[in-house]
Design a protein around this motif. Sequence first.
Motif, short mmCIF file in Angstrom:
data_model
loop_
_atom_site.label_atom_id
_atom_site.label_comp_id
_atom_site.label_asym_id
_atom_site.label_seq_id
_atom_site.Cartn_x
_atom_site.Cartn_y
_atom_site.Cartn_z
N MET A 1 -44.85 94.89 -4.27
CA MET A 1 -45.70 93.92 -4.97
C MET A 1 -46.94 93.62 -4.14
N ILE A 2 -47.71 92.63 -4.53
CA ILE A 2 -48.96 92.36 -3.80
C ILE A 2 -48.62 91.93 -2.36
N THR A 3 -49.27 92.58 -1.39
CA THR A 3 -48.93 92.27 0.00
C THR A 3 -50.02 91.49 0.72
N SER A 4 -51.26 91.51 0.21
CA SER A 4 -52.30 90.69 0.84
C SER A 4 -53.35 90.33 -0.20
N ASN A 5 -54.18 89.34 0.15
CA ASN A 5 -55.24 88.88 -0.76
C ASN A 5 -56.51 88.72 0.05
N GLN A 6 -56.89 89.79 0.74
CA GLN A 6 -58.03 89.71 1.67
C GLN A 6 -59.28 89.16 1.01
N TYR A 7 -59.55 89.63 -0.21
CA TYR A 7 -60.80 89.20 -0.83
C TYR A 7 -60.73 87.75 -1.28
N ALA A 8 -59.61 87.40 -1.93
CA ALA A 8 -59.44 86.01 -2.38
C ALA A 8 -59.50 85.06 -1.19
N ASP A 9 -58.97 85.51 -0.05
CA ASP A 9 -58.91 84.65 1.13
C ASP A 9 -60.29 84.40 1.76
N LEU A 10 -61.31 85.13 1.32
CA LEU A 10 -62.66 84.84 1.81
C LEU A 10 -63.17 83.50 1.29
N GLY A 11 -62.51 83.00 0.26
CA GLY A 11 -62.88 81.68 -0.25
C GLY A 11 -63.68 81.73 -1.54
N ASP A 12 -63.91 80.54 -2.12
CA ASP A 12 -64.45 80.52 -3.48
C ASP A 12 -65.96 80.72 -3.58
N LEU A 13 -66.62 80.97 -2.45
CA LEU A 13 -68.00 81.44 -2.57
C LEU A 13 -68.01 82.90 -3.03
N LEU A 80 -73.98 87.94 -12.32
CA LEU A 80 -73.04 88.74 -13.12
C LEU A 80 -71.63 88.27 -12.78
N GLY A 81 -70.88 89.06 -12.05
CA GLY A 81 -69.51 88.66 -11.70
C GLY A 81 -68.50 89.17 -12.72
N ASP A 82 -67.23 89.14 -12.34
CA ASP A 82 -66.17 89.62 -13.24
C ASP A 82 -66.04 88.68 -14.43
N GLY A 83 -66.51 89.13 -15.57
CA GLY A 83 -66.44 88.29 -16.77
C GLY A 83 -65.19 88.53 -17.58
N ARG A 84 -64.46 89.58 -17.22
CA ARG A 84 -63.23 89.87 -17.98
C ARG A 84 -62.25 90.63 -17.10
N ALA A 85 -62.33 90.37 -15.80
CA ALA A 85 -61.44 91.07 -14.88
C ALA A 85 -60.82 90.08 -13.91
N HIS A 86 -59.60 90.36 -13.52
CA HIS A 86 -58.88 89.52 -12.56
C HIS A 86 -58.36 90.40 -11.42
N LEU A 87 -58.85 90.12 -10.23
CA LEU A 87 -58.36 90.81 -9.05
C LEU A 87 -57.06 90.13 -8.64
N LEU A 88 -55.98 90.93 -8.53
CA LEU A 88 -54.68 90.31 -8.19
C LEU A 88 -54.44 90.27 -6.69
N GLY A 89 -55.03 91.23 -5.96
CA GLY A 89 -54.80 91.33 -4.52
C GLY A 89 -54.67 92.79 -4.13
N GLU A 90 -54.08 93.03 -2.95
CA GLU A 90 -54.00 94.40 -2.48
C GLU A 90 -52.55 94.80 -2.21
N VAL A 91 -52.33 96.10 -2.29
CA VAL A 91 -51.05 96.68 -1.85
C VAL A 91 -51.38 97.79 -0.85
N ILE A 92 -50.38 98.18 -0.07
CA ILE A 92 -50.57 99.32 0.84
C ILE A 92 -49.90 100.53 0.20
N ASP A 93 -50.66 101.62 0.03
CA ASP A 93 -50.09 102.78 -0.64
C ASP A 93 -49.32 103.67 0.35
N THR A 94 -48.76 104.76 -0.16
CA THR A 94 -47.91 105.60 0.70
C THR A 94 -48.72 106.29 1.80
N HIS A 95 -50.07 106.32 1.65
CA HIS A 95 -50.90 106.87 2.74
C HIS A 95 -51.35 105.77 3.69
#
Length: 481
Positions: A1-13, A80-95
């Motif tokens: 499942m989601i293992t980190s939220n690096q971008y969200a953690d930058l804050g609401d700016l 602009l910005g994500d008008g119809r998209a939701h970033l959930l976070g990041e996962v680490i892939d098999t590589h």
Amino acid sequence: MITSNQYADLGDLFSRFTKPEKPKLPQVLLWNNILATDLGLDLSDEQKAGYFSGQQLLPGSKPTAMAYSGHQFGHFNPQLGDGRAHLLGEVIDTHKKLQEIQLKGSGRTPFSRNGDGKCGIKPAVREYIMSEAMYALGIPTTRCLSVITTGESIHRQTQTPAAVVTRIAGSHIRVGTFEYFAARSMQTEIETLVDLTIARHYPKIDKNCQSKYLKLLSQVIDKQINLIVSWMRVGFIHGVMNTDNTLLSGQTIDYGPCAMLGVYDPATVYSSIDNNGRYAFGNQANIAQWNIARLAECLLRLIHDDEQQAIDLVIPILESFPEKYNHAFNQMMANKIGFDEGHVEVNKLHQKLLSLMFKHQLDYTQTFVQLQQSLIAAESHAEINNLKIIEWHKMWQYTLKESNISHENAYQLMANNNPVVIPRNHHIEKILHQVEGDLSTKPMEAFLTVLQTPYVITKATPLYQDIAPDGDLNYQTFCGT
Ligand code: AMP
Ligand code: MG
């Protein structure tokens, strides 16, 4: 499942917390098994439909809409910005690579402006097929994990089923993300973004070194050149190379109005709104350079307190683009005609070939395949004759011989660089038309199977190699929403 939220953690700016809308009747239309395994997602059908439609939140998610600006067709839009998209976070892939998971078509966000936050089934399926085809062609690209229909009908030109498409990207940091903060004179945030970009995509750059900005620019140029040259190799026309559609990861993003080149003509444009040919097939390298210049502008104040000195440092880097690009382009074209490297004679050969293809209105993909076949099958000489390039063909054979390149070696190199099948526009359109009508997945799956091995002819490949009856001369694409 989601293992980190690096971008969200930058804050609401940087991005706003906002939840996806919950659809009532989500159903899996397309699911990318191999990619899911790669991302470590082992889910039941119910979970697939729930998590990737926004009905349920994938554990560990911090759903956000990213803020960004962008130059669209050369004009700056600060908001602009994500008008119809939701970033959930990041996962680490098999590589062991970090991958962002983003839902698109998952409802309104603080950046929706007048939009409904939704995505129609046709653009969702188009993105899935095109990005998977590009991936199989060996081109850096965002990928699609799934298309989930929501059970809802939305209004576009007509009523159409709505869908949520899940996009996987190294990151969604765009040139437009930097422009968002530059337009607001937010230098600290630009520096944060530089550091995240370096960590995610340019790890060899030392983050503690003042030269990091210039190094980043130089390496962004390399990645963009690699991207555009690979587009040119297979005849991909992006169609909307705005700065908000230019990822720092160097991946292709936004499959809205893209198309594949049929008859060779560098001026080819299929997008209905690209009246001036800004994003024409043969202009893509110029635009990539223009977009990187916009990125450079965002970094000026961090590069040097004195603006003129900063500009003096940046200009030589930007001016290195054409030479680097030409070198990479010549190399790629040399490979397409069976040579290991592009020296003067080989460059003349491929330039002549392109001008003949233009003059005689030859199909870009088929011509290279026919040339390749002519190396091993005597009967295909008649075909070459039909192409009206017999004199060129003699010259080519002569140069191969002079360069001590055997037909076997040339054939192999060509086979690795010239696809036998591409996602041709008329096949894409036929499939999109079908799926809008009856939501059946069989035609898509058959097409996707063939597109998975674009350098190998399978039994079904010939079903998709044909040129459109009008040579795509009347084909038009739209910025699909
Ligand atoms: P795109 O053409 O997908 O690159 O979108 C350009 C901009 O318009 C982005 O900020 C999108 O988020 C926004 N946008 C596109 N379609 C919609 C929609 N249906 N609802 C809300 N925003 C949208
Ligand atoms: Mg976009």
